[in-house]
Design a protein around this motif. Structure first.
Motif, PDB file in Angstrom:
ATOM      1  N   TYR A  23       0.817  -1.216   0.000  1.00  0.00           N
ATOM      2  CA  TYR A  23       0.000   0.000   0.000  1.00  0.00           C
ATOM      3  C   TYR A  23       0.849   1.264   0.000  1.00  0.00           C
ATOM      4  N   GLY A  24       2.075   1.190   0.518  1.00  0.00           N
ATOM      5  CA  GLY A  24       2.931   2.365   0.562  1.00  0.00           C
ATOM      6  C   GLY A  24       2.414   3.419   1.522  1.00  0.00           C
ATOM      7  N   ASN A  25       2.601   4.679   1.168  1.00  0.00           N
ATOM      8  CA  ASN A  25       2.247   5.792   2.055  1.00  0.00           C
ATOM      9  C   ASN A  25       0.883   6.372   1.733  1.00  0.00           C
ATOM     10  N   ILE A  26      -0.137   5.546   1.725  1.00  0.00           N
ATOM     11  CA  ILE A  26      -1.505   6.015   1.526  1.00  0.00           C
ATOM     12  C   ILE A  26      -1.950   6.748   2.792  1.00  0.00           C
ATOM     13  N   GLY A  53      15.088   3.932  15.339  1.00  0.00           N
ATOM     14  CA  GLY A  53      14.897   5.032  14.409  1.00  0.00           C
ATOM     15  C   GLY A  53      13.734   5.896  14.869  1.00  0.00           C
ATOM     16  N   ASN A  54      12.823   6.151  13.970  1.00  0.00           N
ATOM     17  CA  ASN A  54      11.648   6.977  14.277  1.00  0.00           C
ATOM     18  C   ASN A  54      10.641   6.154  15.085  1.00  0.00           C
ATOM     19  N   ILE A  55      10.376   6.564  16.322  1.00  0.00           N
ATOM     20  CA  ILE A  55       9.427   5.818  17.154  1.00  0.00           C
ATOM     21  C   ILE A  55       8.017   6.413  17.096  1.00  0.00           C
ATOM     22  N   ASP A  56       7.844   7.419  16.248  1.00  0.00           N
ATOM     23  CA  ASP A  56       6.519   8.017  16.085  1.00  0.00           C
ATOM     24  C   ASP A  56       5.872   7.575  14.770  1.00  0.00           C
ATOM     25  N   ILE A  57       6.221   6.379  14.319  1.00  0.00           N
ATOM     26  CA  ILE A  57       5.503   5.746  13.215  1.00  0.00           C
ATOM     27  C   ILE A  57       4.440   4.820  13.807  1.00  0.00           C
ATOM     28  N   TYR A  58       3.342   4.668  13.089  1.00  0.00           N
ATOM     29  CA  TYR A  58       2.203   3.895  13.581  1.00  0.00           C
ATOM     30  C   TYR A  58       1.992   2.672  12.704  1.00  0.00           C
ATOM     31  N   ARG A  59       1.750   1.538  13.352  1.00  0.00           N
ATOM     32  CA  ARG A  59       1.525   0.295  12.640  1.00  0.00           C
ATOM     33  C   ARG A  59       0.343  -0.462  13.238  1.00  0.00           C
ATOM     34  N   ASP A  60      -0.230  -1.315  12.417  1.00  0.00           N
ATOM     35  CA  ASP A  60      -1.310  -2.216  12.820  1.00  0.00           C
ATOM     36  C   ASP A  60      -0.658  -3.530  13.238  1.00  0.00           C
ATOM     37  N   THR A 100      -6.458  -1.601  14.271  1.00  0.00           N
ATOM     38  CA  THR A 100      -6.047  -0.657  15.310  1.00  0.00           C
ATOM     39  C   THR A 100      -4.561  -0.389  15.129  1.00  0.00           C
ATOM     40  N   ILE A 101      -4.167   0.893  15.190  1.00  0.00           N
ATOM     41  CA  ILE A 101      -2.752   1.221  15.026  1.00  0.00           C
ATOM     42  C   ILE A 101      -2.151   1.733  16.333  1.00  0.00           C
ATOM     43  N   TYR A 102      -0.877   1.423  16.513  1.00  0.00           N
ATOM     44  CA  TYR A 102      -0.106   1.870  17.674  1.00  0.00           C
ATOM     45  C   TYR A 102       1.222   2.442  17.184  1.00  0.00           C
ATOM     46  N   SER A 103       1.684   3.483  17.859  1.00  0.00           N
ATOM     47  CA  SER A 103       3.019   3.986  17.551  1.00  0.00           C
ATOM     48  C   SER A 103       4.050   3.111  18.249  1.00  0.00           C
ATOM     49  N   LEU A 104       5.285   3.131  17.749  1.00  0.00           N
ATOM     50  CA  LEU A 104       6.347   2.403  18.444  1.00  0.00           C
ATOM     51  C   LEU A 104       6.554   2.970  19.844  1.00  0.00           C
ATOM     52  N   ARG A 105       6.315   4.250  20.010  1.00  0.00           N
ATOM     53  CA  ARG A 105       6.412   4.850  21.346  1.00  0.00           C
ATOM     54  C   ARG A 105       5.429   4.173  22.305  1.00  0.00           C
ATOM     55  N   GLU A 106       4.215   3.902  21.827  1.00  0.00           N
ATOM     56  CA  GLU A 106       3.213   3.221  22.660  1.00  0.00           C
ATOM     57  C   GLU A 106       3.619   1.773  22.933  1.00  0.00           C
ATOM     58  N   GLU A 134      10.218   5.860   4.802  1.00  0.00           N
ATOM     59  CA  GLU A 134       9.445   5.305   5.918  1.00  0.00           C
ATOM     60  C   GLU A 134       7.955   5.581   5.754  1.00  0.00           C
ATOM     61  N   ILE A 135       7.159   4.534   5.884  1.00  0.00           N
ATOM     62  CA  ILE A 135       5.707   4.692   5.895  1.00  0.00           C
ATOM     63  C   ILE A 135       5.309   5.118   7.302  1.00  0.00           C
ATOM     64  N   LEU A 136       4.642   6.268   7.422  1.00  0.00           N
ATOM     65  CA  LEU A 136       4.414   6.844   8.745  1.00  0.00           C
ATOM     66  C   LEU A 136       3.237   6.218   9.481  1.00  0.00           C
TER      67      LEU A 136
END
Length: 296
Positions: A119-122, A195-202, A232-238, A264-266
């Motif tokens: 999906y990339g950066n949709i 790296g960036n811990i403010d990226i969100y993933r499911d 549901t998405i969570y940031s790496l920080r969470e 990076e896909i945010l």
């Protein structure tokens, strides 16, 4: 419960996901066979370089599976050998499908896992299967090419293409982000470089993913693309905060520029409506998954 005579072939059976899929299907009465890259032949386990068409033809001819779940792949994105990514993720899948047509076209289900990375950066937090893919890496491109190639076989084989979003659990290699975080907390490390811990993933639990494959294998579905996601998405920080709570340990996070990816896909989350409509729903919350990993 499935008939004990029903044969499942898992390519990459000893992969992280393969262990959980094998165990679940065996508890449901399936006779499970698998391929591994190398080693000696064992009971129902075949050493097989799936990039070798003769090798996969021999396995299909002998096993004649009712269901195939094609987990063998290069999945770790930073792998530097781009040609190997395409050889395994694309051309080996072509070998598998051609072998099925040649030796066992009556197979009842072929599940080909792709990836949510296509999906990339949709700019959506809940991406449905209807969105147009925008792959940004060789890994994602290899999987999207595999999808397009697989579609050419839709009229000949009962194929389901899956797009799993991030998932994790006990046994996943520490080169992946959640096991890396958990390992640092388990070892009581003082510092964690990320790296960036403010990226969100499911993030899903691997046990829920295995259940999704069982439901798909036993469904009447074919010629479809299905997300496997928690919605549901969570940031790496969470995730770090959850691991800290589960372990009772605090560590300091240090940003390492070498770990920050240029493309990076945010935010990446999946709409799981199609899968839920088949009767699937996630059992494990992310807090339960991480607690399981912290104290397995």
């Amino acid at each position: 419960m499935a008939s004990a005579s029903k044969r499942l072939l898992i390519t990459g059976i000893e992969s992280f996901t393969g262990h959980y899929v094998r165990d679940l299907f065996e508890t449901h009465g399936y006779e499970v066979y698998g391929t591994v890259f190398s080693g000696a032949k064992r009971d129902k386990i075949y050493p097989c370089d799936i990039t070798n068409s003769d090798a996969i033809n021999a396995v299909i001819s002998e096993v004649r599976p009712d269901i195939v779940i094609h987990l063998a792949a290069i999945t770790f994105v930073p792998d530097g050998d781009s040609s190997a990514i395409y050889d395994v993720n694309l051309f080996a899948t072509l070998n598998l499908l051609d072998a099925l047509l040649k030796h066992h076209s009556s197979v009842s289900k072929v599940i080909l896992p792709s990836t949510s990375n296509v999906y990339g950066n949709i700019a959506l937090e809940s991406i449905s299967e209807n969105e147009c893919p925008q792959p940004l890496s060789h890994y994602a491109l290899s999987k999207y090419a595999m999808e397009q190639m697989g579609r050419n076989y839709f009229t000949q084989l009962p194929i389901i293409l899956t797009r799993p979003f991030n998932y994790t659990g006990v046994g996943q290699a520490e080169q992946f982000i959640v096991p890396k975080i958990v390992a640092h907390f388990r070892a009581k490390k003082r510092i964690l470089e990320l790296g960036n811990i403010d990226i969100y993933r499911d993030f899903s639990d691997v046990r829920d993913v295995a259940q999704a494959y069982l439901i798909l294998a036993e469904s009447s579905l074919s010629s479809e693309v299905i997300n496997i996601a928690s919605n549901t998405i969570y940031s790496l920080r969470e995730i770090i905060t959850i691991a800290e709570k589960a372990s009772g340990h605090h560590l300091d996070i240090v940003t390492n520029p070498a770990f920050v990816r240029a493309n990076e896909i945010l935010r990446l989350g999946g709409d799981n409506t199609r899968l839920r409509n088949l009767g699937w729903s996630p059992v494990f919350e992310i807090e339960e998954t991480i607690a399981w990993m912290v104290t397995p």
